[in-house]
Design an enzyme around this catalytic site. Structure first.
Site, short mmCIF file in Angstrom:
data_model
loop_
_atom_site.label_atom_id
_atom_site.label_comp_id
_atom_site.label_asym_id
_atom_site.label_seq_id
_atom_site.Cartn_x
_atom_site.Cartn_y
_atom_site.Cartn_z
N LYS A 194 0.94 -1.35 -0.06
CA LYS A 194 0.03 -0.08 0.19
C LYS A 194 0.85 1.25 -0.11
O LYS A 194 1.86 1.34 0.75
CB LYS A 194 -0.94 -0.08 1.25
CG LYS A 194 -1.81 1.11 1.29
CD LYS A 194 -2.62 1.16 2.65
CE LYS A 194 -1.76 1.55 3.92
NZ LYS A 194 -2.67 1.52 4.95
N GLY A 228 -10.90 4.31 4.49
CA GLY A 228 -10.21 4.33 3.17
C GLY A 228 -9.37 3.20 2.78
O GLY A 228 -9.52 2.40 1.54
#
Length: 316
Positions: A194, A228
């Protein structure tokens, strides 16, 4: 537990329900204290019973309003110290500012360390917490810190429901806790690479390390804030062939647009703990399963009070 023991448990205003459940587990009554705010926003604390020489535990997660609840705890600790408590343990199920654990940009603070200093200077002699965002936060304290984990408790609920298939760490920093669950179940591990964008809570999931194709994926993480990262992780897993996605997350911060994001997400089920108060347990068709950590905290408090090992709770 013997009602006449030296153990006393008090709560600030952050999460009375959790404190009451911990006391119920230990079969003792909650301690009596006045904790309120004057009209000028100054906080007042007064213990309404004798705590001289007592083993005092103050339960206060740093929930919203975060800074107010931090200040409540600091004043409670100071009041207990000035009332000659024998030992003061700050029980902080959720430790805020945990993401600010290092200088990753120029001219920024290490707020997690500052908060540790404030708690110590106020007079706490021990800290009991659950699933810190970063393990090194323990080292910010010059007093003993017992960090419990609720992840196995939460994840087992998904496994019992038949959702187990592959355990997923939503980022590299979460790998250890996800690996522990994977080993506990004998299931494979996958890791999402990520990239976080700036300081605006946006996160971009890039790729998946490991095989999730045709498997039920369970994301394991310490907290869900805006949602998110969790939603992006779920989309990435489905794009790589996962058949379904669930999540086991300790701290349900659920701030800002989290409910809207989760409502429109591809996550089937979310299991969280009650380290933070959570009013709504359903988001437009997606059930939020809440698992209590009161027995976990209660047993740790019992062991600390009687000077027994806390680590033995997690030995299998």
């Amino acid at each position: 537990m013997n009602e006449n023991s030296d153990l006393r448990i008090f709560s600030g205003n952050a999460h009375h329900a959790l404190a009451n459940d911990v006391c119920a587990y230990l079969n003792i009554r909650p301690g009596e204290a006045d904790v309120f705010q004057f009209s000028n926003e100054n906080i007042f604390v007064r213990f309404r019973e004798n705590i001289r020489g007592r083993d005092v535990f103050l339960i206060q997660p740093f929930s919203s309003p975060v800074n107010h609840n931090i200040m409540e705890l600091l004043i409670m600790v100071d009041a207990a110290r000035r009332a000659s408590a024998g030992r003061i343990t700050a029980v902080i199920p959720y430790y805020a500012y945990g993401r600010t654990d290092k200088k990753d940009q120029p001219r920024v603070p290490i707020s997690a360390r500052l908060l540790a200093d404030l708690i110590t200077v106020a007079g706490a002699e021990r800290v009991l917490t659950i699933d810190l965002h970063a393990g090194q936060i323990q080292g910010f304290f010059n007093i003993p810190v017992d960090e419990l984990t609720a992840i196995p408790l939460l994840a087992d609920h998904l496994q019992l429901a038949g959702n187990a298939g592959v355990v997923v760490a939503p980022d590299v920093g979460s790998t250890k806790r996800a690996r522990d669950v994977a080993e506990r179940w004998g299931e494979p591990l996958a890791i999402i690479e990520k990239r976080r964008i700036g300081n605006n809570d946006r996160a971009e999931s890039v790729t998946v390390i490991g095989d999730v194709s045709g498997r039920n994926a369970i994301i394991v993480d310490d907290e869900v804030d805006t949602g998110g990262s969790l939603v992006a992780a779920a989309e990435t897993l489905l794009a790589h062939g996962a058949s379904a996605v669930s999540a086991a997350v300790t701290h349900p911060v659920l701030s800002n647009l989290s409910r809207e994001r989760l409502q429109n997400s591809t996550i089937d089920q979310l299991v969280v703990s009650d380290t933070l108060p959570i009013a709504e347990k359903r988001i437009s068709g997606m059930e939020i399963k809440v698992v209590s950590v009161a027995p976990l905290l209660g047993e740790a408090i019992r062991r600390i009070h009687y000077n027994r090992s806390v680590g033995e709770m997690f030995q299998t």
